[in-house]
Design a protein around this motif. Structure first.
Motif, PDB file in Angstrom:
ATOM      1  N   ILE A   1       0.848  -1.197   0.000  1.00 13.67           N
ATOM      2  CA  ILE A   1       0.000   0.000   0.000  1.00 13.67           C
ATOM      3  C   ILE A   1       0.878   1.239   0.000  1.00 13.67           C
ATOM      4  N   GLU A   2       0.373   2.305  -0.611  1.00 12.45           N
ATOM      5  CA  GLU A   2       1.052   3.595  -0.600  1.00 12.45           C
ATOM      6  C   GLU A   2       0.270   4.558   0.277  1.00 12.45           C
ATOM      7  N   VAL A   3       0.953   5.202   1.219  1.00 16.78           N
ATOM      8  CA  VAL A   3       0.344   6.216   2.081  1.00 16.78           C
ATOM      9  C   VAL A   3       1.251   7.442   2.060  1.00 16.78           C
ATOM     10  N   ASP A   4       0.702   8.563   1.588  1.00 24.13           N
ATOM     11  CA  ASP A   4       1.450   9.831   1.514  1.00 24.13           C
ATOM     12  C   ASP A   4       2.765   9.674   0.759  1.00 24.13           C
ATOM     13  N   GLY A   5       2.743   8.913  -0.338  1.00 23.75           N
ATOM     14  CA  GLY A   5       3.925   8.789  -1.182  1.00 23.75           C
ATOM     15  C   GLY A   5       4.937   7.769  -0.720  1.00 23.75           C
TER      16      GLY A   5
ATOM     17  N   LEU B   1       1.519   1.032  -5.882  1.00 21.34           N
ATOM     18  CA  LEU B   1       2.658   1.560  -5.138  1.00 21.34           C
ATOM     19  C   LEU B   1       3.130   2.867  -5.758  1.00 21.34           C
ATOM     20  N   ALA B   2       3.798   3.681  -4.946  1.00 19.77           N
ATOM     21  CA  ALA B   2       4.276   4.984  -5.415  1.00 19.77           C
ATOM     22  C   ALA B   2       5.640   4.846  -6.087  1.00 19.77           C
ATOM     23  N   LYS B   3       5.924   5.783  -6.983  1.00 23.43           N
ATOM     24  CA  LYS B   3       7.221   5.822  -7.652  1.00 23.43           C
ATOM     25  C   LYS B   3       8.327   6.107  -6.633  1.00 23.43           C
ATOM     26  N   VAL B   4       9.467   5.441  -6.810  1.00 27.55           N
ATOM     27  CA  VAL B   4      10.590   5.620  -5.883  1.00 27.55           C
ATOM     28  C   VAL B   4      11.830   6.023  -6.669  1.00 27.55           C
ATOM     29  N   GLU B   5      12.712   6.729  -6.002  1.00 25.87           N
ATOM     30  CA  GLU B   5      13.997   7.107  -6.569  1.00 25.87           C
ATOM     31  C   GLU B   5      15.075   6.704  -5.560  1.00 25.87           C
ATOM     32  N   PRO B   6      15.684   5.521  -5.705  1.00 26.49           N
ATOM     33  CA  PRO B   6      16.700   5.094  -4.733  1.00 26.49           C
ATOM     34  C   PRO B   6      17.837   6.093  -4.657  1.00 26.49           C
ATOM     35  N   THR B   7      18.263   6.380  -3.431  1.00 29.18           N
ATOM     36  CA  THR B   7      19.357   7.328  -3.220  1.00 29.18           C
ATOM     37  C   THR B   7      20.715   6.648  -3.125  1.00 29.18           C
TER      38      THR B   7
ATOM     39  N   ASP C   1      -2.961  19.958 -20.768  1.00 24.12           N
ATOM     40  CA  ASP C   1      -4.011  19.680 -21.737  1.00 24.12           C
ATOM     41  C   ASP C   1      -5.146  18.931 -21.040  1.00 24.12           C
ATOM     42  N   THR C   2      -6.339  19.519 -21.016  1.00 26.54           N
ATOM     43  CA  THR C   2      -7.462  18.925 -20.296  1.00 26.54           C
ATOM     44  C   THR C   2      -8.216  17.886 -21.120  1.00 26.54           C
ATOM     45  N   LYS C   3      -7.879  17.751 -22.390  1.00 24.04           N
ATOM     46  CA  LYS C   3      -8.638  16.836 -23.238  1.00 24.04           C
ATOM     47  C   LYS C   3      -8.256  15.380 -23.040  1.00 24.04           C
ATOM     48  N   VAL C   4      -7.069  15.131 -22.499  1.00 26.13           N
ATOM     49  CA  VAL C   4      -6.602  13.752 -22.350  1.00 26.13           C
ATOM     50  C   VAL C   4      -5.768  13.639 -21.082  1.00 26.13           C
ATOM     51  N   ALA C   5      -5.812  12.460 -20.457  1.00 30.68           N
ATOM     52  CA  ALA C   5      -4.978  12.183 -19.272  1.00 30.68           C
ATOM     53  C   ALA C   5      -3.674  11.556 -19.741  1.00 30.68           C
ATOM     54  N   SER C   6      -2.549  12.199 -19.436  1.00 33.30           N
ATOM     55  CA  SER C   6      -1.256  11.736 -19.922  1.00 33.30           C
ATOM     56  C   SER C   6      -0.307  11.486 -18.763  1.00 33.30           C
ATOM     57  N   ILE C   7       0.821  10.848 -19.077  1.00 39.29           N
ATOM     58  CA  ILE C   7       1.844  10.582 -18.071  1.00 39.29           C
ATOM     59  C   ILE C   7       2.423  11.893 -17.539  1.00 39.29           C
ATOM     60  N   ASP C   8       2.624  12.873 -18.418  1.00 33.63           N
ATOM     61  CA  ASP C   8       3.159  14.159 -17.981  1.00 33.63           C
ATOM     62  C   ASP C   8       2.184  14.849 -17.023  1.00 33.63           C
ATOM     63  N   THR C   9       0.885  14.740 -17.321  1.00 34.24           N
ATOM     64  CA  THR C   9      -0.114  15.300 -16.404  1.00 34.24           C
ATOM     65  C   THR C   9      -0.033  14.625 -15.046  1.00 34.24           C
ATOM     66  N   LEU C  10       0.098  13.297 -15.051  1.00 35.53           N
ATOM     67  CA  LEU C  10       0.197  12.555 -13.785  1.00 35.53           C
ATOM     68  C   LEU C  10       1.417  12.985 -12.987  1.00 35.53           C
ATOM     69  N   ASP C  11       2.567  13.102 -13.661  1.00 34.24           N
ATOM     70  CA  ASP C  11       3.793  13.494 -12.957  1.00 34.24           C
ATOM     71  C   ASP C  11       3.684  14.912 -12.395  1.00 34.24           C
ATOM     72  N   THR C  12       3.032  15.815 -13.138  1.00 35.79           N
ATOM     73  CA  THR C  12       2.890  17.197 -12.665  1.00 35.79           C
ATOM     74  C   THR C  12       2.020  17.274 -11.420  1.00 35.79           C
ATOM     75  N   ILE C  13       0.912  16.524 -11.413  1.00 35.67           N
ATOM     76  CA  ILE C  13       0.017  16.564 -10.247  1.00 35.67           C
ATOM     77  C   ILE C  13       0.692  15.937  -9.037  1.00 35.67           C
ATOM     78  N   LYS C  14       1.505  14.898  -9.258  1.00 33.10           N
ATOM     79  CA  LYS C  14       2.175  14.236  -8.138  1.00 33.10           C
ATOM     80  C   LYS C  14       3.180  15.153  -7.446  1.00 33.10           C
ATOM     81  N   LEU C  15       3.618  16.212  -8.138  1.00 36.44           N
ATOM     82  CA  LEU C  15       4.555  17.147  -7.511  1.00 36.44           C
ATOM     83  C   LEU C  15       3.897  17.943  -6.392  1.00 36.44           C
ATOM     84  N   LYS C  16       2.569  18.004  -6.388  1.00 34.85           N
ATOM     85  CA  LYS C  16       1.855  18.744  -5.357  1.00 34.85           C
ATOM     86  C   LYS C  16       1.659  17.834  -4.148  1.00 34.85           C
ATOM     87  N   SER C  17       2.216  18.242  -3.022  1.00 34.69           N
ATOM     88  CA  SER C  17       2.159  17.400  -1.824  1.00 34.69           C
ATOM     89  C   SER C  17       0.931  17.653  -0.977  1.00 34.69           C
TER      90      SER C  17
END
Length: 591
Positions: free
Chosen positions: A104-108, A175-181, A466-482
């Motif tokens: 499960i993903e909770v708060d990223g 699950l949420a996207k991860v970036e291993p450090t 672009d509001t006409k279609v749901a895209s990967i770029d749209t998803l990534d942009t919204i995920k930046l908002k915490s």
């Protein structure tokens, strides 16, 4: 031949064998395999125990030094298993953790769920779940490769039943996207971040079945192995599920099972080699799948020139443009906050003018960065379309591949396969719900309601998606908002109370009006009846008194002294009081 000569020849042969075969067995490889099926508080899962057993057998057959296989583990037992495995990984070169079950993903942040978890509230995950970071800590001592494989992207029943203690706490799908450090870390998901995976109709899930086919092939780089796994799962699930790998490695191949070393004579035999273009294409696809700057820079270090190098540079330009846009957006937000603060505090006009100029310049930079990002995205997308079209045309011209090239044929056929659009749409809708811009359900249907919600996001976030279609770029942009982006709007009868809507309760004698405010009730006015006409008469107290009129009439007879107003002669008494005067006449004494 003497005995001493035979002994020397045998010793030389043994030394040659050790030199040839030694590197294949020098690396220490350890693995921890976990499978949770028998959940105590939700419906059990069919495949995780079968999946973990198959992976454990695959790793044992591959010659791993330690394969610790556990099933149906409670939280305390899982923690002990991880602690023991961390000790085994201290002197290991390769450490692998495989987990099948609920996640499960909770708060990223991502958590694995033991079989005894209840998760009645969202905060229970911190006590009853196991974070992905805890897994990474267990394998951290390994020197060459730290690999985590999660077949845990299932549709999770806990997320539907747990109570939310804070409305802004997001519980995502999959699950949420991860970036291993840490370096030399790969994290493989059975399905891309934000999407769910299928258990499959057979004994094993499609992801685990593909892993057992490709992961332990001798000499096969682990990144390329996961590329083959991705292709097989996409084909098996009809493009509904796309596995994904996060993290990056160096330029050298890192196989889980080393290639067998051959004798010098055998090694000298010519073997068919792939063309340099095919190698570059495969490595570019892998770098594109990982999708971060490290992977693309590693590709360019190995292939600095050529067609695929140009594509990689376009992808890097796209990532750089997005980073610039995010930085410019944040700078514009801070500048606007500073301008508003100075205006509210009544600062000097010079300071306000300077802050206003800085805010304007920051907003112009943000708009320019937004345009540059869109241009970079369009250029990268156009280049990818041309690449896919060219490679598809080449694949159509070639004949059917030989049995030995089966894996390569699957990889070429999957070039045009992207992530399922329905999953992308659901993920975008789920993120819009998280930031407070969508009130409906994430059903995968990008209708007018979803488009309006993205329009609201653009308005309050300052974006131009672009509001006409749901895209990967749209998803990534919204995920930046915490946190919440769109303001909370409550229905009539409710008011905003922090991050929730509470019902408005009016005091006795009041009612809720159309403006959502409590208003006192007015007393009823008496109603007049028409039965008696007198009821309409005005009370005497309110009637205006008529002025008393005195009318003086003058006779036409003789006038003068000794005569009254009527013209008759005055008596003696009347003469005495002077009835001939006007004042005497008005006194009422005189006639």
């Amino acid at each position: 031949m003497s005995g001493s000569q035979k002994l020397c020849r045998w010793a030389l042969a043994a030394a040659t064998f050790l030199l040839v075969s030694g590197p294949a067995f020098a690396e220490k490889r350890v693995a921890l395999v976990l499978g949770n099926s028998n959940y105590q508080n939700v419906a059990p899962l069919a495949n995780p125990v079968n999946d973990s057993a198959r992976i454990a057998a695959t790793l044992k057959d591959a010659g791993f030094d330690v394969v610790d296989s556990r099933r149906d583990m409670a939280a305390a037992e899982t923690r002990r298993a991880l602690r023991d495995f961390a000790d085994r990984a201290r002197d290991a070169d390769i450490a692998v953790v495989y987990y099948a079950g609920h996640g499960i993903e909770v708060d990223g942040a991502n958590y694995l769920i033991p079989v005894d978890a209840r998760l009645e509230r969202d905060t229970d995950i911190y006590d009853e779940g196991l974070s992905l970071d805890r897994i990474l800590i267990a394998i951290e001592p390994a020197k060459k490769l730290r690999l985590v494989i999660l077949d845990a992207c299932r549709d999770n029943p806990f997320s539907r039943t747990m109570k939310r203690t804070v409305a802004s706490r997001a519980i995502g799908q999959g699950l949420a996207k991860v970036e291993p450090t840490s370096p030399n870390v790969l994290i493989a998901y059975s399905a891309k971040a934000g999407s769910t995976a299928a258990d499959g109709d057979g004994k094993n899930s499609p992801f685990t079945a593909a892993l057992s086919h490709h992961l332990t092939k001798p000499g096969l780089d682990v990144r390329r192995a996961f590329g083959f796994v991705r292709d097989e799962v996409l084909k098996t699930t009809n493009n509904r599920q796309e596995p994904f790998v996060y993290g990056s490695l160096g330029g050298d191949d890192v196989p889980l099972v080393p290639a067998p070393r051959q004798a010098p004579a055998a090694a000298a035999a010519p073997t068919p080699a792939q063309s340099a273009q095919a190698e570059a294409r495969r490595d570019y696809e892998l770098a594109l799948q990982i999708g971060n700057k490290s992977a693309l820079n590693a590709f360019l270090a190995q292939y600095p020139d050529g067609f695929y190098a140009s594509l990689a540079k376009l992808q890097l330009d796209k990532i750089a443009a997005e980073e610039t846009r995010v930085a410019a957006t944040e700078k514009a937000r801070l500048a606007e906050q500073e301008r508003a603060r100075l205006a509210a505090e009544g600062a000097q006009k010079s300071q306000q003018a300077k802050a206003e100029a800085e805010a304007k310049a920051a907003e112009q930079a943000r708009v320019a960065a937004e345009k540059a990002k869109q241009l970079a995205q369009e250029q990268a997308a156009a280049a990818e379309q041309k690449r896919v079209a060219a490679e598809s045309a080449t694949a159509d011209k070639t004949s059917a591949p030989a049995p030995a090239d089966k894996d390569k044929a699957v990889n070429v056929a999957a070039l045009a396969a992207g992530p399922p659009q329905a999953d992308v749409t659901k993920s975008v809708q789920a993120e819009l719900r998280r930031v407070g811009c969508l009130a409906g359900n994430a059903d995968g249907n990008w209708n007018s309601v979803s488009q309006r919600s993205l329009t609201l996001f653009n308005r309050y976030a300052g974006t131009k998606l672009d509001t006409k279609v749901a895209s990967i770029d749209t998803l990534d942009t919204i995920k930046l908002k915490s946190s919440r982006v769109c303001p909370l709007v409550c229905e009539h009868g409710y008011k905003v109370d922090g991050e929730r809507c509470t019902k408005i309760t009016c005091a006795e004698g009041s009612f809720l009006n159309d403006d959502n405010e409590c208003e006192p009730r007015r007393a009823k006015k008496p109603v007049a009846t028409r039965d008696r006409p007198e009821s309409r008469r005005v009370p005497e107290a309110r009637q205006a008194r008529e002025p008393r009129q005195v009318i003086v009439r003058r006779s036409q007879g003789p006038t003068g002294a000794g005569y009254s107003s009527t013209g008759r002669p005055l008596t003696g008494q009347e003469r005495q009081v002077g009835c001939h005067s006007y004042g005497a006449i008005m006194s009422g004494v005189c006639p």
